[in-house]
Design a protein around this motif. Structure first.
Motif, short mmCIF file in Angstrom:
data_model
loop_
_atom_site.label_atom_id
_atom_site.label_comp_id
_atom_site.label_asym_id
_atom_site.label_seq_id
_atom_site.Cartn_x
_atom_site.Cartn_y
_atom_site.Cartn_z
N GLY A 53 0.82 -1.21 0.00
CA GLY A 53 0.00 0.00 0.00
C GLY A 53 0.85 1.26 0.00
O GLY A 53 0.53 2.25 -0.67
N TRP A 54 1.94 1.23 0.73
CA TRP A 54 2.89 2.35 0.74
C TRP A 54 3.43 2.57 -0.67
O TRP A 54 3.51 3.71 -1.15
CB TRP A 54 4.00 2.01 1.73
CG TRP A 54 5.03 3.05 1.98
CD1 TRP A 54 5.28 4.17 1.24
CD2 TRP A 54 5.97 3.08 3.06
NE1 TRP A 54 6.32 4.88 1.78
CE2 TRP A 54 6.77 4.23 2.90
CE3 TRP A 54 6.22 2.23 4.13
CZ2 TRP A 54 7.80 4.55 3.77
CZ3 TRP A 54 7.25 2.55 5.01
CH2 TRP A 54 8.03 3.70 4.83
N SER A 57 0.97 4.21 -3.16
CA SER A 57 0.75 5.64 -2.98
C SER A 57 1.65 6.47 -3.88
O SER A 57 1.39 7.64 -4.13
CB SER A 57 1.00 6.03 -1.52
OG SER A 57 2.39 5.91 -1.19
N ILE A 137 -9.50 2.79 -3.95
CA ILE A 137 -8.77 4.06 -3.82
C ILE A 137 -9.08 4.98 -4.99
O ILE A 137 -9.26 6.19 -4.82
CB ILE A 137 -7.26 3.78 -3.69
CG1 ILE A 137 -6.96 3.11 -2.34
CG2 ILE A 137 -6.46 5.08 -3.83
CD1 ILE A 137 -5.55 2.61 -2.19
N TYR A 188 -1.15 2.49 2.56
CA TYR A 188 -1.41 3.61 1.65
C TYR A 188 -1.69 4.89 2.44
O TYR A 188 -1.14 5.96 2.12
CB TYR A 188 -2.60 3.26 0.76
CG TYR A 188 -3.10 4.41 -0.08
CD1 TYR A 188 -2.50 4.73 -1.29
CD2 TYR A 188 -4.19 5.18 0.33
CE1 TYR A 188 -2.96 5.80 -2.06
CE2 TYR A 188 -4.65 6.24 -0.42
CZ TYR A 188 -4.04 6.54 -1.62
OH TYR A 188 -4.49 7.59 -2.38
N LYS A 192 0.35 8.55 2.63
CA LYS A 192 -0.35 9.79 2.28
C LYS A 192 -0.52 10.72 3.47
O LYS A 192 -1.10 11.80 3.34
CB LYS A 192 -1.72 9.45 1.70
CG LYS A 192 -1.68 8.82 0.31
CD LYS A 192 -1.12 9.79 -0.71
CE LYS A 192 -1.19 9.24 -2.11
NZ LYS A 192 -0.65 10.19 -3.13
#
Length: 351
Positions: A53-54, A57, A137, A188, A192
């Motif tokens: 998820g990181w 982003s 997302i 994510y 963010k």
């Protein structure tokens, strides 16, 4: 966009953790004490999904995310085709329909001691979770954090369907998807800047409470593998607490420096090749372990060199897989490149 060296290093650490886990399990079952099987699972697959998820982003082009998933799928199909071919060349009775099943991520006929295909469940779950997270997302990015928190809360209340059959077809995506999707979304949100410290703390408090309320906790932690397949809240609790500690430790200059060194960064940049390679290297580990265990060495004195050997072999096999991939891609591009037809040279006339 320049690469995030810390992210690459954390991915590399996650790959090394998986290689260590597979050194403890599989061939490690012959000599490693039972408590070590549970202890090594505190840093495991959940870290991968948080980092996934990181990573997502940082993807600004929607088409690139889908291309990345397709690239993972065809890499997977190429690798399992090589595995299937290796079985056939070794005169192992493996029908052609088995390769089609593997292409469709159906592993229900995989043998219990097959470290190569036994690891591939991760690819199936990763693809399913990534598709669900990407759609969510892009549809409504601000919904990522509320959905993640609701899923975590629902998991603790329902215990995530502990009777789910994770071994058949695509059914595991139901149980595993609900478990790993919030980790992807939380990673994510962390990247963010939407994941405030109190959300970390709230989930950590719930995780600690889960541990305190677990009957016969010591025995449960020793047998943590039973809470991983299918994934349940106790496994999530251990993973989340270790993840929070790891993120706090990255604030230390010494650890941040270590994570941004090239060996770990290389593993992180080539995580999928290393993941495929570790199944082969873990299988090869049975040979030295089988030769050394009759000598009855102290388990730690054997585990450390076996892990180092497993890690070294995985890196070398990953390099080989990358080289093979580059060769295949270059050949395919050459075959697909249209041949230019040269027009006949004009004859020059002199007056």
């Amino acid at each position: 966009m320049s690469r995030d060296h810390l992210l690459d290093g954390l991915k590399g650490l996650a790959v090394a953790a998986v290689i260590f886990i597979h050194s403890v399990f599989w061939s490690g079952d012959l000599y490693v004490p039972a408590w070590m099987h549970g202890a090594c699972l505190w840093i495991d697959v959940p870290l991968f999904f948080f980092l996934a998820g990181w990573s997502f982003s940082k993807v600004s082009d929607p088409g690139k995310a889908w291309r990345n998933l397709w690239r993972l799928q065809w890499r997977y199909m190429t690798f399992v085709a090589l595995v299937w071919l290796g079985y056939r060349l070794a005169d192992y009775p493996l029908p052609a329909i088995r390769l089609l099943e593997w292409f469709l991520h159906d592993y229900h006929k995989v043998q219990w001691d097959d470290a190569v295909m036994g690891s591939m469940w991760f690819v199936r779950v990763y693809l399913g979770v990534s598709v669900a997270a990407i759609v969510l997302i892009w549809f409504h990015a601000r919904a990522a954090l509320p959905v993640a928190l609701v899923l975590v809360g629902a998991m603790y209340f329902s215990q995530l369907l502990p009777a789910a059959d994770w071994t058949s077809g695509w059914l595991p995506i139901v149980a595993f998807g609900v478990f790993y999707l919030p980790l992807f979304l939380l990673g994510y949100c962390r990247a963010k800047g939407q994941l405030a410290w109190y959300w970390y703390a709230l989930i950590a408090v719930q995780a600690a409470w889960q541990l305190l309320c677990t009957p016969d906790l010591v025995n449960a932690l020793i047998n943590l593998q039973a809470y991983k397949f299918p994934a349940q809240s106790l496994y999530f609790s251990c993973s989340w607490l270790s993840l929070c500690v790891l993120l706090l430790l990255t604030r230390l200059p010494a650890l941040a420096w270590l994570l941004t060194r090239e060996p770990l960064r290389w593993l992180g940049r080539n995580a999928i090749h290393a993941f495929f390679a570790q199944g082969i290297s873990t299988t090869l580990l049975y040979i030295p372990v089988g030769l050394l265990t009759p000598l009855h060495p102290y388990w730690l004195a054997l585990l450390v060199p076996m892990f180092a050997l497993n890690l070294y072999c995985a890196v070398q096999i990953a390099r080989l897989l990358k080289a093979l991939e580059r060769l295949v891609v270059s050949r395919v591009r050459t075959w697909l490149r249209p041949t230019s037809v040269q027009s006949p040279a004009r004859s020059s006339s002199r007056g």
